[in-house]
Scaffold this motif. Structure first.
Motif, PDB file in Angstrom:
ATOM      1  N   GLU A 133       8.382  16.480 -46.935  1.00  0.00           N
ATOM      2  CA  GLU A 133       8.735  17.678 -45.855  1.00  0.00           C
ATOM      3  C   GLU A 133       7.905  17.065 -44.724  1.00  0.00           C
ATOM      4  OE1 GLU A 133      10.942  20.943 -47.897  1.00  0.00           O
ATOM      5  OE2 GLU A 133       8.513  20.629 -47.462  1.00  0.00           O
ATOM      6  N   ALA A 134       6.447  17.034 -44.581  1.00  0.00           N
ATOM      7  CA  ALA A 134       5.254  16.397 -43.982  1.00  0.00           C
ATOM      8  C   ALA A 134       6.191  15.303 -43.211  1.00  0.00           C
ATOM      9  CB  ALA A 134       3.884  16.903 -44.288  1.00  0.00           C
ATOM     10  N   ALA A 135       6.333  14.420 -44.205  1.00  0.00           N
ATOM     11  CA  ALA A 135       6.156  12.938 -43.769  1.00  0.00           C
ATOM     12  C   ALA A 135       7.871  12.987 -42.584  1.00  0.00           C
ATOM     13  CB  ALA A 135       6.518  11.788 -44.895  1.00  0.00           C
ATOM     14  N   GLN A 136       8.421  13.274 -43.351  1.00  0.00           N
ATOM     15  CA  GLN A 136       9.405  13.665 -41.955  1.00  0.00           C
ATOM     16  C   GLN A 136       9.116  14.981 -40.763  1.00  0.00           C
ATOM     17  OE1 GLN A 136      13.013  15.759 -44.226  1.00  0.00           O
ATOM     18  NE2 GLN A 136      14.845  14.851 -42.664  1.00  0.00           N
ATOM     19  N   GLU A 137       9.092  15.467 -41.027  1.00  0.00           N
ATOM     20  CA  GLU A 137       8.613  16.104 -40.344  1.00  0.00           C
ATOM     21  C   GLU A 137       8.174  15.286 -38.521  1.00  0.00           C
ATOM     22  OE1 GLU A 137       8.414  19.866 -37.206  1.00  0.00           O
ATOM     23  OE2 GLU A 137       9.565  19.335 -39.421  1.00  0.00           O
ATOM     24  N   LEU A 138       7.125  14.763 -39.246  1.00  0.00           N
ATOM     25  CA  LEU A 138       5.586  13.769 -38.479  1.00  0.00           C
ATOM     26  C   LEU A 138       6.635  11.934 -37.817  1.00  0.00           C
ATOM     27  CD1 LEU A 138       2.618  14.898 -40.179  1.00  0.00           C
ATOM     28  CD2 LEU A 138       3.251  16.098 -37.734  1.00  0.00           C
ATOM     29  N   ARG A 139       7.404  12.148 -38.744  1.00  0.00           N
ATOM     30  CA  ARG A 139       8.509  10.768 -38.319  1.00  0.00           C
ATOM     31  C   ARG A 139       7.996   9.748 -39.102  1.00  0.00           C
ATOM     32  NH1 ARG A 139      11.747  14.081 -37.180  1.00  0.00           N
ATOM     33  NH2 ARG A 139      12.770  14.318 -35.157  1.00  0.00           N
ATOM     34  N   LEU A 140       6.869   9.418 -40.162  1.00  0.00           N
ATOM     35  CA  LEU A 140       5.628   8.965 -40.144  1.00  0.00           C
ATOM     36  C   LEU A 140       5.929   8.739 -42.403  1.00  0.00           C
ATOM     37  CD1 LEU A 140       2.451  10.557 -39.754  1.00  0.00           C
ATOM     38  CD2 LEU A 140       3.023   8.976 -38.520  1.00  0.00           C
ATOM     39  N   ALA A 141       5.807   7.379 -42.455  1.00  0.00           N
ATOM     40  CA  ALA A 141       5.910   6.786 -43.648  1.00  0.00           C
ATOM     41  C   ALA A 141       5.332   7.984 -44.941  1.00  0.00           C
ATOM     42  CB  ALA A 141       5.637   5.572 -43.612  1.00  0.00           C
ATOM     43  N   PRO A 142       6.166   8.993 -45.950  1.00  0.00           N
ATOM     44  CA  PRO A 142       5.576   9.252 -46.734  1.00  0.00           C
ATOM     45  C   PRO A 142       4.203   9.481 -47.335  1.00  0.00           C
ATOM     46  CG  PRO A 142       8.006   9.049 -47.194  1.00  0.00           C
ATOM     47  CD  PRO A 142       7.806   7.926 -46.094  1.00  0.00           C
ATOM     48  N   ASN A 143       4.218   7.343 -47.752  1.00  0.00           N
ATOM     49  CA  ASN A 143       2.822   6.772 -48.408  1.00  0.00           C
ATOM     50  C   ASN A 143       1.222   7.148 -47.464  1.00  0.00           C
ATOM     51  OD1 ASN A 143       3.664   5.358 -46.338  1.00  0.00           O
ATOM     52  ND2 ASN A 143       2.651   3.396 -47.887  1.00  0.00           N
ATOM     53  N   SER A 144       1.784   7.373 -46.138  1.00  0.00           N
ATOM     54  CA  SER A 144       0.883   7.135 -44.531  1.00  0.00           C
ATOM     55  C   SER A 144       0.514   8.788 -45.301  1.00  0.00           C
ATOM     56  CB  SER A 144       1.657   7.473 -43.732  1.00  0.00           C
ATOM     57  OG  SER A 144       1.420   5.727 -43.501  1.00  0.00           O
ATOM     58  N   VAL A 145       1.758   9.538 -45.010  1.00  0.00           N
ATOM     59  CA  VAL A 145       1.125  11.108 -44.832  1.00  0.00           C
ATOM     60  C   VAL A 145       0.419  11.270 -46.457  1.00  0.00           C
ATOM     61  CG1 VAL A 145       2.400  13.318 -45.587  1.00  0.00           C
ATOM     62  CG2 VAL A 145       3.188  12.187 -43.849  1.00  0.00           C
ATOM     63  N   SER A 146       0.749  10.953 -47.666  1.00  0.00           N
ATOM     64  CA  SER A 146       0.097  10.709 -48.618  1.00  0.00           C
ATOM     65  C   SER A 146      -1.110  10.585 -48.715  1.00  0.00           C
ATOM     66  CB  SER A 146       0.679  10.157 -50.045  1.00  0.00           C
ATOM     67  OG  SER A 146       0.130  10.580 -51.109  1.00  0.00           O
ATOM     68  N   THR A 147      -1.442   9.517 -47.894  1.00  0.00           N
ATOM     69  CA  THR A 147      -3.219   9.021 -48.224  1.00  0.00           C
ATOM     70  C   THR A 147      -3.708  10.275 -47.239  1.00  0.00           C
ATOM     71  OG1 THR A 147      -2.785   6.485 -48.055  1.00  0.00           O
ATOM     72  CG2 THR A 147      -4.409   7.602 -46.629  1.00  0.00           C
ATOM     73  N   MET A 148      -3.019  10.806 -45.518  1.00  0.00           N
ATOM     74  CA  MET A 148      -4.057  11.081 -44.942  1.00  0.00           C
ATOM     75  C   MET A 148      -3.885  13.304 -45.699  1.00  0.00           C
ATOM     76  SD  MET A 148      -1.832  11.012 -41.229  1.00  0.00           S
ATOM     77  CE  MET A 148      -0.609  11.272 -42.032  1.00  0.00           C
ATOM     78  N   VAL A 149      -3.161  13.537 -46.118  1.00  0.00           N
ATOM     79  CA  VAL A 149      -3.550  14.568 -47.274  1.00  0.00           C
ATOM     80  C   VAL A 149      -4.633  14.578 -48.343  1.00  0.00           C
ATOM     81  CG1 VAL A 149      -2.714  15.893 -49.395  1.00  0.00           C
ATOM     82  CG2 VAL A 149      -0.929  14.843 -46.962  1.00  0.00           C
ATOM     83  N   SER A 150      -4.746  12.810 -49.280  1.00  0.00           N
ATOM     84  CA  SER A 150      -5.822  12.909 -49.781  1.00  0.00           C
ATOM     85  C   SER A 150      -7.373  12.750 -48.766  1.00  0.00           C
ATOM     86  CB  SER A 150      -6.079  11.674 -50.159  1.00  0.00           C
ATOM     87  OG  SER A 150      -4.791  11.405 -51.657  1.00  0.00           O
ATOM     88  N   GLN A 151      -6.644  12.335 -48.360  1.00  0.00           N
ATOM     89  CA  GLN A 151      -8.293  12.349 -47.199  1.00  0.00           C
ATOM     90  C   GLN A 151      -8.788  13.444 -46.742  1.00  0.00           C
ATOM     91  OE1 GLN A 151      -7.080   9.733 -44.023  1.00  0.00           O
ATOM     92  NE2 GLN A 151      -7.846   8.113 -45.107  1.00  0.00           N
ATOM     93  N   LEU A 152      -7.433  15.053 -45.830  1.00  0.00           N
ATOM     94  CA  LEU A 152      -8.109  16.189 -45.849  1.00  0.00           C
ATOM     95  C   LEU A 152      -8.620  16.997 -46.421  1.00  0.00           C
ATOM     96  CD1 LEU A 152      -4.808  16.102 -43.406  1.00  0.00           C
ATOM     97  CD2 LEU A 152      -7.585  16.579 -42.461  1.00  0.00           C
TER      98      LEU A 152
END
Length: 156
Positions: free
Chosen positions: A64-83
């Motif tokens: 849902e975050a990836a869709q909302e931010l218009r980013l690839a899910p794997n990019s969001v997953s990487t950012m989630v890991s960093q955060l």
């Protein structure tokens, strides 16, 4: 977002381009203010946007975050890991299926988002106070219309 191929008048396109340029300039100045503050703990823009989104929508999934931010899910997953490694986001599994991950902001993450909001609001407030009363009134009056514009853009 739907692919909209309806013709738009040149007047509307010109007005939209000017509006987006002005809003972009405001965002850049606000982002620089946060970045230059020693107290704010600035993050790269995409990560800060994900953190703010999660603060607004606790329990949001990575997809849902990836869709909302218009980013690839794997990019969001990487950012989630960093955060999460920075102690700003927490990941929780959905009990029903055990696979879905839901995101929440930690207390430290919420404090960081609050600091950013305060820095941006302080900057904008000081700038607004320096404007003539007519400009302040025009900006205040425009806020509801800008919110409706955002809704219309999201619907397209």
């Amino acid at each position: 977002m739907n692919d909209v191929s309806v013709a738009v008048s040149e007047t509307a396109k010109t007005a939209a381009a000017e509006l987006l340029a002005a809003l972009g300039a405001i965002r850049r100045v606000a982002r620089r203010a946060v970045s230059s503050s020693a107290l704010a703990g600035a993050l790269p823009p995409a990560r800060s946007e994900l953190l703010r989104l999660t603060a607004r929508r606790p329990g949001i999934s990575v997809a849902e975050a990836a869709q909302e931010l218009r980013l690839a899910p794997n990019s969001v997953s990487t950012m989630v890991s960093q955060l999460a490694a920075d102690g700003l986001l927490a990941r929780g599994r959905v009990v029903a299926d055990g696979r879905s991950v839901r995101l929440t902001v930690t207390d430290e993450g919420a404090a960081r988002v609050g600091q950013w909001r305060d820095i941006r609001a302080e900057l904008a407030g000081r700038a607004l106070e320096r404007l003539p009363a007519a400009d302040r009134g025009a900006i205040s009056a425009a806020v509801p219309a800008l919110a409706r514009l955002a809704e219309q853009m999201e619907a397209l």
